[in-house]
Write a protein that holds these residues in place. Structure first.
Motif, PDB file in Angstrom:
ATOM      1  N   ILE A 102      -8.170   8.303  -3.790  1.00 21.34           N
ATOM      2  CA  ILE A 102      -7.267   7.163  -3.635  1.00 21.34           C
ATOM      3  C   ILE A 102      -5.834   7.540  -3.968  1.00 21.34           C
ATOM      4  O   ILE A 102      -4.904   7.168  -3.257  1.00 21.34           O
ATOM      5  CB  ILE A 102      -7.731   5.985  -4.513  1.00 21.34           C
ATOM      6  N   PHE A 103      -5.658   8.304  -5.070  1.00 16.67           N
ATOM      7  CA  PHE A 103      -4.319   8.668  -5.519  1.00 16.67           C
ATOM      8  C   PHE A 103      -4.139  10.183  -5.536  1.00 16.67           C
ATOM      9  O   PHE A 103      -5.107  10.931  -5.691  1.00 16.67           O
ATOM     10  CB  PHE A 103      -4.033   8.122  -6.932  1.00 16.67           C
ATOM     11  N   GLU A 104      -2.882  10.594  -5.396  1.00 15.17           N
ATOM     12  CA  GLU A 104      -2.513  11.986  -5.612  1.00 15.17           C
ATOM     13  C   GLU A 104      -1.224  12.016  -6.421  1.00 15.17           C
ATOM     14  O   GLU A 104      -0.392  11.107  -6.319  1.00 15.17           O
ATOM     15  CB  GLU A 104      -2.341  12.721  -4.283  1.00 15.17           C
ATOM     16  N   LYS A 105      -1.064  13.053  -7.234  1.00 13.83           N
ATOM     17  CA  LYS A 105       0.080  13.120  -8.131  1.00 13.83           C
ATOM     18  C   LYS A 105       1.283  13.720  -7.431  1.00 13.83           C
ATOM     19  O   LYS A 105       1.188  14.737  -6.750  1.00 13.83           O
ATOM     20  CB  LYS A 105      -0.277  13.949  -9.371  1.00 13.83           C
ATOM     21  N   ASN A 106       2.436  13.069  -7.607  1.00 13.38           N
ATOM     22  CA  ASN A 106       3.706  13.569  -7.068  1.00 13.38           C
ATOM     23  C   ASN A 106       4.723  13.506  -8.198  1.00 13.38           C
ATOM     24  O   ASN A 106       5.340  12.477  -8.446  1.00 13.38           O
ATOM     25  CB  ASN A 106       4.156  12.722  -5.879  1.00 13.38           C
ATOM     26  N   GLY A 107       4.886  14.607  -8.910  1.00 10.73           N
ATOM     27  CA  GLY A 107       5.727  14.608 -10.100  1.00 10.73           C
ATOM     28  C   GLY A 107       5.075  13.785 -11.195  1.00 10.73           C
ATOM     29  O   GLY A 107       3.925  14.000 -11.547  1.00 10.73           O
ATOM     30  N   HIS A 108       5.805  12.808 -11.704  1.00 10.87           N
ATOM     31  CA  HIS A 108       5.256  11.921 -12.727  1.00 10.87           C
ATOM     32  C   HIS A 108       4.645  10.659 -12.117  1.00 10.87           C
ATOM     33  O   HIS A 108       4.194   9.781 -12.843  1.00 10.87           O
ATOM     34  CB  HIS A 108       6.358  11.518 -13.721  1.00 10.87           C
ATOM     35  N   LYS A 109       4.640  10.566 -10.802  1.00  8.13           N
ATOM     36  CA  LYS A 109       4.195   9.352 -10.134  1.00  8.13           C
ATOM     37  C   LYS A 109       2.885   9.576  -9.391  1.00  8.13           C
ATOM     38  O   LYS A 109       2.645  10.645  -8.834  1.00  8.13           O
ATOM     39  CB  LYS A 109       5.275   8.883  -9.150  1.00  8.13           C
ATOM     40  N   MET A 110       2.026   8.577  -9.422  1.00  8.68           N
ATOM     41  CA  MET A 110       0.798   8.603  -8.646  1.00  8.68           C
ATOM     42  C   MET A 110       1.034   7.844  -7.343  1.00  8.68           C
ATOM     43  O   MET A 110       1.451   6.676  -7.358  1.00  8.68           O
ATOM     44  CB  MET A 110      -0.352   7.951  -9.430  1.00  8.68           C
ATOM     45  N   GLU A 111       0.788   8.498  -6.227  1.00 11.39           N
ATOM     46  CA  GLU A 111       1.005   7.885  -4.927  1.00 11.39           C
ATOM     47  C   GLU A 111      -0.313   7.778  -4.173  1.00 11.39           C
ATOM     48  O   GLU A 111      -1.209   8.608  -4.341  1.00 11.39           O
ATOM     49  CB  GLU A 111       2.011   8.697  -4.116  1.00 11.39           C
ATOM     50  N   LEU A 112      -0.413   6.756  -3.344  1.00 11.64           N
ATOM     51  CA  LEU A 112      -1.619   6.574  -2.544  1.00 11.64           C
ATOM     52  C   LEU A 112      -1.746   7.674  -1.501  1.00 11.64           C
ATOM     53  O   LEU A 112      -0.769   8.051  -0.855  1.00 11.64           O
ATOM     54  CB  LEU A 112      -1.586   5.221  -1.839  1.00 11.64           C
ATOM     55  N   THR A 113      -2.965   8.203  -1.364  1.00 15.56           N
ATOM     56  CA  THR A 113      -3.245   9.115  -0.271  1.00 15.56           C
ATOM     57  C   THR A 113      -3.339   8.302   1.017  1.00 15.56           C
ATOM     58  O   THR A 113      -3.287   7.065   0.992  1.00 15.56           O
ATOM     59  CB  THR A 113      -4.582   9.841  -0.512  1.00 15.56           C
ATOM     60  N   GLN A 114      -3.490   8.966   2.139  1.00 15.73           N
ATOM     61  CA  GLN A 114      -3.650   8.231   3.388  1.00 15.73           C
ATOM     62  C   GLN A 114      -4.914   7.378   3.337  1.00 15.73           C
ATOM     63  O   GLN A 114      -4.927   6.232   3.810  1.00 15.73           O
ATOM     64  CB  GLN A 114      -3.716   9.202   4.575  1.00 15.73           C
ATOM     65  N   ALA A 115      -5.980   7.924   2.739  1.00 16.14           N
ATOM     66  CA  ALA A 115      -7.213   7.146   2.601  1.00 16.14           C
ATOM     67  C   ALA A 115      -6.981   5.936   1.709  1.00 16.14           C
ATOM     68  O   ALA A 115      -7.497   4.842   1.965  1.00 16.14           O
ATOM     69  CB  ALA A 115      -8.323   8.021   2.033  1.00 16.14           C
ATOM     70  N   GLY A 116      -6.182   6.138   0.643  1.00 16.55           N
ATOM     71  CA  GLY A 116      -5.855   5.029  -0.244  1.00 16.55           C
ATOM     72  C   GLY A 116      -5.082   3.942   0.480  1.00 16.55           C
ATOM     73  O   GLY A 116      -5.326   2.742   0.283  1.00 16.55           O
ATOM     74  N   LEU A 117      -4.128   4.360   1.322  1.00 19.04           N
ATOM     75  CA  LEU A 117      -3.377   3.394   2.119  1.00 19.04           C
ATOM     76  C   LEU A 117      -4.279   2.634   3.079  1.00 19.04           C
ATOM     77  O   LEU A 117      -4.087   1.436   3.318  1.00 19.04           O
ATOM     78  CB  LEU A 117      -2.273   4.119   2.907  1.00 19.04           C
ATOM     79  N   ASP A 118      -5.289   3.336   3.612  1.00 19.54           N
ATOM     80  CA  ASP A 118      -6.202   2.711   4.570  1.00 19.54           C
ATOM     81  C   ASP A 118      -7.062   1.626   3.923  1.00 19.54           C
ATOM     82  O   ASP A 118      -7.339   0.589   4.545  1.00 19.54           O
ATOM     83  CB  ASP A 118      -7.108   3.770   5.206  1.00 19.54           C
ATOM     84  N   VAL A 119      -7.491   1.865   2.663  1.00 24.75           N
ATOM     85  CA  VAL A 119      -8.394   0.896   2.022  1.00 24.75           C
ATOM     86  C   VAL A 119      -7.630  -0.169   1.241  1.00 24.75           C
ATOM     87  O   VAL A 119      -8.233  -1.174   0.833  1.00 24.75           O
ATOM     88  CB  VAL A 119      -9.395   1.590   1.065  1.00 24.75           C
ATOM     89  N   LEU A 120      -6.310   0.006   1.038  1.00 28.14           N
ATOM     90  CA  LEU A 120      -5.547  -0.959   0.250  1.00 28.14           C
ATOM     91  C   LEU A 120      -5.623  -2.382   0.807  1.00 28.14           C
ATOM     92  O   LEU A 120      -5.801  -3.330   0.029  1.00 28.14           O
ATOM     93  CB  LEU A 120      -4.086  -0.508   0.139  1.00 28.14           C
ATOM     94  N   PRO A 121      -5.505  -2.588   2.128  1.00 32.72           N
ATOM     95  CA  PRO A 121      -5.633  -3.962   2.632  1.00 32.72           C
ATOM     96  C   PRO A 121      -6.992  -4.590   2.310  1.00 32.72           C
ATOM     97  O   PRO A 121      -7.075  -5.805   2.076  1.00 32.72           O
ATOM     98  CB  PRO A 121      -5.446  -3.796   4.150  1.00 32.72           C
ATOM     99  N   ILE A 122      -8.045  -3.780   2.279  1.00 33.66           N
ATOM    100  CA  ILE A 122      -9.373  -4.300   1.940  1.00 33.66           C
ATOM    101  C   ILE A 122      -9.414  -4.703   0.471  1.00 33.66           C
ATOM    102  O   ILE A 122      -9.939  -5.766   0.111  1.00 33.66           O
ATOM    103  CB  ILE A 122     -10.461  -3.246   2.242  1.00 33.66           C
ATOM    104  N   ILE A 123      -8.834  -3.858  -0.380  1.00 31.22           N
ATOM    105  CA  ILE A 123      -8.763  -4.174  -1.817  1.00 31.22           C
ATOM    106  C   ILE A 123      -7.983  -5.468  -2.025  1.00 31.22           C
ATOM    107  O   ILE A 123      -8.391  -6.337  -2.800  1.00 31.22           O
ATOM    108  CB  ILE A 123      -8.110  -3.018  -2.586  1.00 31.22           C
ATOM    109  N   ASP A 124      -6.881  -5.617  -1.296  1.00 35.47           N
ATOM    110  CA  ASP A 124      -6.067  -6.837  -1.414  1.00 35.47           C
ATOM    111  C   ASP A 124      -6.878  -8.066  -1.023  1.00 35.47           C
ATOM    112  O   ASP A 124      -6.819  -9.105  -1.699  1.00 35.47           O
ATOM    113  CB  ASP A 124      -4.829  -6.737  -0.523  1.00 35.47           C
ATOM    114  N   ARG A 125      -7.653  -7.957   0.068  1.00 30.84           N
ATOM    115  CA  ARG A 125      -8.430  -9.112   0.521  1.00 30.84           C
ATOM    116  C   ARG A 125      -9.499  -9.494  -0.504  1.00 30.84           C
ATOM    117  O   ARG A 125      -9.753 -10.680  -0.733  1.00 30.84           O
ATOM    118  CB  ARG A 125      -9.073  -8.808   1.878  1.00 30.84           C
ATOM    119  N   ILE A 126     -10.128  -8.481  -1.119  1.00 31.73           N
ATOM    120  CA  ILE A 126     -11.156  -8.759  -2.125  1.00 31.73           C
ATOM    121  C   ILE A 126     -10.545  -9.476  -3.326  1.00 31.73           C
ATOM    122  O   ILE A 126     -11.078 -10.489  -3.808  1.00 31.73           O
ATOM    123  CB  ILE A 126     -11.840  -7.455  -2.572  1.00 31.73           C
ATOM    124  N   LEU A 127      -9.424  -8.978  -3.811  1.00 27.81           N
ATOM    125  CA  LEU A 127      -8.778  -9.578  -4.973  1.00 27.81           C
ATOM    126  C   LEU A 127      -8.252 -10.979  -4.655  1.00 27.81           C
ATOM    127  O   LEU A 127      -8.338 -11.890  -5.492  1.00 27.81           O
ATOM    128  CB  LEU A 127      -7.640  -8.691  -5.465  1.00 27.81           C
TER     129      LEU A 127
END
Length: 298
Positions: free
Chosen positions: A47-72
């Motif tokens: 879901i996440f990958e590290k970029n410096g001190h920040k955790m950013e969504l991977t492409q797979a993470g971006l793909d599932v984010l709308p589903i996570i939003d709908r569930i919440l």
């Protein structure tokens, strides 16, 4: 699948990394790490990958984010099922620029707090471009800002009002320095501003460049009120929405300087994600905005 793991995903996105998310959720950082490993194992993706001190969504993470939003959102909607407008609660995040919250939106905020005293209203004051980004990223519920360009199709926006802009100065400013129409000038005048990235300042700076007018110095202050006081003290000129200085112009504490700007106005809008569940609190806030004689932008 644990619902709290999905909540943690959203908090990591909001705060930028595991450490900040742990602090916000009052967890140990190891708990955040465990939750993400558990969720990634269940979904079979990273879901996440590290970029410096920040955790950013991977492409797979971006793909599932709308589903996570709908569930919440569905979970939140269920929680509200027996709690309609009379018992409104929860959180509502609204972002808007300083000029609008100070001079235009106060009646709406007051009405909202009277009708929904139990709702935690989070107001975030920031630059219009940052507000637009926050709404697209899903970290705020409602964006109120000056129109800086079109949103993606998932976002709906509505016009609030178009406001004229004005270049103001102290009435004791030297008459030679009051000329902002003539071209190719180097003026011994300070440009007083609060945010170089503000939309109306971009308009003014573009005009200065086209006219080849160079101002001697710039003074960056922390608030519109500080800018107004500095202008009245004859420390320089400022380019602002006219509604912020209407009283000072009417009483002669400031004067409006002539320009030849063709685009000397800005339009305020409000926007929200039309695919996101509208909570009773959010619906009330939108109704108050709509009752402010707004018209659709789309």
């Amino acid at each position: 699948m644990e619902l709290k793991n999905l909540v943690t995903v959203k908090k990591i996105i909001e705060t930028g990394n595991y450490q900040n998310a742990a602090r916000a959720l009052n967890y140990a950082q190891s708990t955040i790490t465990f939750q993400m490993k558990q969720l990634e194992s269940e979904l079979g993706i990273q879901i996440f990958e590290k970029n410096g001190h920040k955790m950013e969504l991977t492409q797979a993470g971006l793909d599932v984010l709308p589903i996570i939003d709908r569930i919440l959102e569905a979970t939140e909607e269920l929680a509200y099922y027996h709690d309609r407008i009379e018992k409104m609660r929860g959180n509502l995040k609204v972002a808007l620029p300083e000029t609008l919250i100070t001079y235009q939106i106060q009646p709406i905020l007051r009405a909202f707090k009277e009708k929904a005293p139990n709702v935690k209203l989070s107001l975030q004051v920031m630059n219009c471009y940052a507000i637009q980004e926050q709404l697209i990223n899903g970290t705020i519920d409602i964006a109120i800002h000056y129109d800086v360009g079109r949103y993606p199709k998932s976002i709906t926006s509505h016009r609030i009002h178009t406001y004229p802009l004005v270049l103001v100065a102290s009435p004791v400013l030297d008459e030679k320095q009051q000329d902002f129409v003539g071209e190719n000038q180097k003026k011994q005048v300070c440009h007083i501003q609060n945010d170089p990235n503000a939309l109306y300042l971009k308009i003014f700076n573009k005009y200065l460049k086209e006219k080849e007018i160079v101002l001697e110095t710039e003074l960056e202050l922390w608030s519109i009120e500080a800018i107004k006081q500095s202008v009245m003290s004859n420390l320089g000129v400022a380019y602002l929405p006219r509604f912020t200085v209407e009283r000072e112009l009417a009483t002669g504490k400031m004067i409006a300087l002539e320009t030849e700007m063709n685009d000397g106005e800005i339009t305020a809008i409000y926007a929200y994600n039309k695919n996101k569940w509208v909570s009773p609190a959010m619906n009330l806030f939108l109704e108050l905005l709509e009752g402010n004689e707004v018209t659709s932008c789309q």
